[in-house]
Design an enzyme around this catalytic site. Structure first.
Site, PDB file in Angstrom:
ATOM      1  N   HIS A  89      10.207 -21.585  -4.772  1.00 38.66           N
ATOM      2  CA  HIS A  89      11.336 -20.669  -4.608  1.00 38.66           C
ATOM      3  C   HIS A  89      11.429 -20.315  -3.124  1.00 38.66           C
ATOM      4  O   HIS A  89      10.401 -20.124  -2.460  1.00 38.66           O
ATOM      5  CB  HIS A  89      11.098 -19.410  -5.447  1.00 38.66           C
ATOM      6  CG  HIS A  89      12.265 -18.482  -5.489  1.00 38.66           C
ATOM      7  ND1 HIS A  89      12.530 -17.584  -4.479  1.00 38.66           N
ATOM      8  CD2 HIS A  89      13.256 -18.307  -6.418  1.00 38.66           C
ATOM      9  CE1 HIS A  89      13.618 -16.888  -4.787  1.00 38.66           C
ATOM     10  NE2 HIS A  89      14.086 -17.315  -5.949  1.00 38.66           N
ATOM     11  N   CYS A 115       0.787  -1.242   0.000  1.00 39.59           N
ATOM     12  CA  CYS A 115       0.000   0.000   0.000  1.00 39.59           C
ATOM     13  C   CYS A 115       0.821   1.296   0.000  1.00 39.59           C
ATOM     14  O   CYS A 115       0.840   2.038  -0.975  1.00 39.59           O
ATOM     15  CB  CYS A 115      -0.958   0.006   1.188  1.00 39.59           C
ATOM     16  SG  CYS A 115      -2.058  -1.428   1.224  1.00 39.59           S
ATOM     17  N   LYS A 171      -9.139   6.945   1.179  1.00 36.19           N
ATOM     18  CA  LYS A 171      -7.822   6.439   1.530  1.00 36.19           C
ATOM     19  C   LYS A 171      -6.712   7.117   0.731  1.00 36.19           C
ATOM     20  O   LYS A 171      -6.731   7.121  -0.488  1.00 36.19           O
ATOM     21  CB  LYS A 171      -7.771   4.924   1.294  1.00 36.19           C
ATOM     22  CG  LYS A 171      -6.463   4.285   1.730  1.00 36.19           C
ATOM     23  CD  LYS A 171      -6.543   2.770   1.694  1.00 36.19           C
ATOM     24  CE  LYS A 171      -5.268   2.147   2.247  1.00 36.19           C
ATOM     25  NZ  LYS A 171      -5.358   0.687   2.385  1.00 36.19           N
ATOM     26  N   ASP A 226      -3.449   0.486  -6.181  1.00 33.22           N
ATOM     27  CA  ASP A 226      -2.070   0.547  -5.688  1.00 33.22           C
ATOM     28  C   ASP A 226      -1.292  -0.732  -6.010  1.00 33.22           C
ATOM     29  O   ASP A 226      -0.079  -0.709  -6.183  1.00 33.22           O
ATOM     30  CB  ASP A 226      -2.031   0.860  -4.189  1.00 33.22           C
ATOM     31  CG  ASP A 226      -2.882  -0.083  -3.347  1.00 33.22           C
ATOM     32  OD1 ASP A 226      -3.570  -0.963  -3.916  1.00 33.22           O
ATOM     33  OD2 ASP A 226      -2.869   0.066  -2.095  1.00 33.22           O
TER      34      ASP A 226
END
Length: 528
Positions: free
Chosen positions: A252, A81, A129, A314
């Site tokens: 991984h 974020c 936000k 985002d």
């Protein structure tokens, strides 16, 4: 996109305000467009085009596609974020703003593109936000990021789950987002319609970010995918793809750490995975409805034809791809964001394949507002692509590069990560580039990113690594982040005094920590 060293805020502001040289002339009598930016949280950009768009009904996004331009390869500059938003509001890469985690963003007085638009005659209004400045998010969030190099493995999130609320009539599930959407709609109808100057309106939404899970400890993890039957009916269950997973032993090492800390290494049935994905898509449908309210308000007031609308996020949401939920990953579900633009001068029904990223928002906003775009930014204006300008009419800084950069330095990942995306290739490198295996994916042949071909194509790896190192000295940045993390943790520990042991034990990882407190405290002492 250009590199360069960190910039002082004051110096940046002066550059931005004074950079008039090279700006292309525009007709003085042509009114400047209004701008509306709707930025949501955690929407997978692949849902805005085929085949991802077959999974859920998104009429507002489809409206923007029909009347504007869709970017097919838009990426976050950091898949979490605050650092992502810091890049979008500053126009600078994460290693330049040093927005290392959700606690470390821009300073509160940083000069953003909205500040500059306001200085140059725009009426500016923000709702919802923002989350691009330092000092926010939970204590757990920052401590998990600071201690990622410690030799322990602890679950930091609640197990991902779904929750159904209300009935088929419940439209407003995420009440806070709807309240902010209502405020933005009322502002358009009561204030914007009467303005004699152009306006820039920003609406930030929390959706489709997962909801808090109260059982997950301090400040709660956010592992609950919550919606109502009304939105769930917008999802096409038959089109939901169940992602393939590698076995835990074949993952991984950084992916294994992420999956474990996100509480995803346990058993999940196909039905559980399908439901998590379905509920997430339903949350995306509710997000789309809020975008629709803004478009309708502009239409009702006669402002739609005078306003450029931008819709983005985002970062994305993995929704159980690669045995993970949330973001914090360079895989497509996490790093690929939506970017749609419509309005005056924007070509309709256009799909742009060029790779672009959120740092491009800053110069684009300045371009729309006819404010000279400085050359010290990491991003490039999207206006030439939106209007199909000739190469010669592009930015004075030169043609747009054929790559984008994303980087991650926060929690749930035990290494700094850098991603270079160019052509069909996605190159992901960790830490210093040699201590952890890099990854290379051919997205044309392997869109699900299941086969790492780095060993198979060493020449391509070498070539991409050379480009990456020309943009960012990533071994040096990784070392700086390690030092920052250690110093921040030491300061935090000292500030707690005798309360340290109790506080650290009861963060989001408390369920694991409390089983062997001494073991984990010793691991931290050894790290320090």
């Amino acid at each position: 996109m250009r590199g360069g060293g960190p910039l002082e805020r004051a110096g940046l502001a002066l550059l931005l305000m004074a950079a008039g040289a090279g700006a292309r002339p525009r007709p003085a009598d042509q009114p400047r467009s209004n701008v509306v930016l709707v930025a949501c949280d955690s929407l997978d950009g692949r849902l805005t085009f085929f085949p991802g768009n077959q999974t859920v009904d998104l009429p507002s996004i489809n409206f923007m596609k029909s009347h504007g331009t869709t970017f097919l390869n838009a990426y976050t500059n950091s898949p979490i974020c605050c650092p992502s938003r810091a890049a979008m509001w500053s126009g600078l890469f994460t290693h330049l703003t040093e927005s290392w985690n959700n606690f470390k963003g821009l300073d509160p007085d940083y000069v953003t593109w909205m500040d500059l638009m306001e200085m140059h005659g725009y009426r500016a209004q923000k709702f919802g936000k923002l989350d691009y400045t330092s000092g926010h998010h939970s204590v757990s969030n920052r401590v998990e990021a600071w201690t990622r190099d410690v030799d322990f493995l602890l679950r930091q999130e609640g197990r991902p789950m779904v929750k159904l609320r209300g009935d088929r009539k419940q439209v407003r599930v995420m009440e806070a987002d709807w309240r902010n959407t209502d405020k933005a709609v009322n502002w358009i109808k009561e204030e914007a319609v009467n303005l004699t100057q152009p306006f820039i309106l920003y609406l930030g939404l929390n959706l489709p970010h997962p909801y808090p899970s109260p059982y997950a400890g301090e400040n709660f993890g956010s592992s609950t995918f919550l919606t109502s039957p009304y939105w769930l009916e917008k999802v096409n269950y038959e089109a939901i793809k169940i992602p393939k997973w590698s076995s835990l032993s074949e993952m991984h090492p950084v992916d294994y750490y992420s999956s474990y800390t996100k509480n995803c290494t346990g058993e999940f049935t196909k039905e559980e995975v399908r439901n998590i994905r379905a509920f997430y898509y339903a949350m995306c449908a509710e997000t789309d409805a809020m975008l629709g309210e803004i478009i309708s308000a502009l239409q009702d007031t006669g402002l739609l034809g005078k306003t450029i609308i931008i819709f983005t996020a985002d970062h994305g949401e993995l929704a159980m791809e690669h045995r993970q939920f949330y973001k914090m990953s360079m895989y497509e579900g996490s790093s690929h964001v939506p970017l749609l633009v419509m309005g005056p001068g924007v070509r309709e029904q256009q799909q742009i394949p060029n790779v672009i990223s959120l740092v491009d928002i800053y110069p684009t906003m300045l371009d729309i507002a006819r404010i000279p775009v400085p050359q010290n930014l990491s991003g490039y204006s999207l206006i030439p692509l939106l209007r199909e300008k000739a190469e010669s009419e592009m930015s004075p800084a030169g043609p747009r590069p054929s790559w984008v950069l994303s980087e991650f330095h926060g929690c749930n990942v035990n290494s700094s990560v850098y991603m270079l995306r160019t052509g069909n290739w996605k190159y992901i490198v960790y830490s210093d580039g040699s201590s952890v295996l890099p990854q290379l994916f051919d997205l044309a042949a392997d869109p699900d990113e299941l086969t790492n071909v780095a060993i198979k194509f060493p020449v391509i790896v070498h070539s991409l690594d050379k480009i990456l190192r020309s943009i960012v000295n990533y071994p040096k940045v990784s070392s700086s982040v390690q030092e920052y993390n250690k110093q921040q943790f030491i300061s935090w520990k000292q500030s707690l005094g005798h309360n340290y042991s109790s506080v650290i034990a009861n963060l989001r990882w408390h369920q694991d920590w409390l089983k062997d407190r001494k073991k984990y405290e010793n691991a931290i002492d050894k790290w320090l």
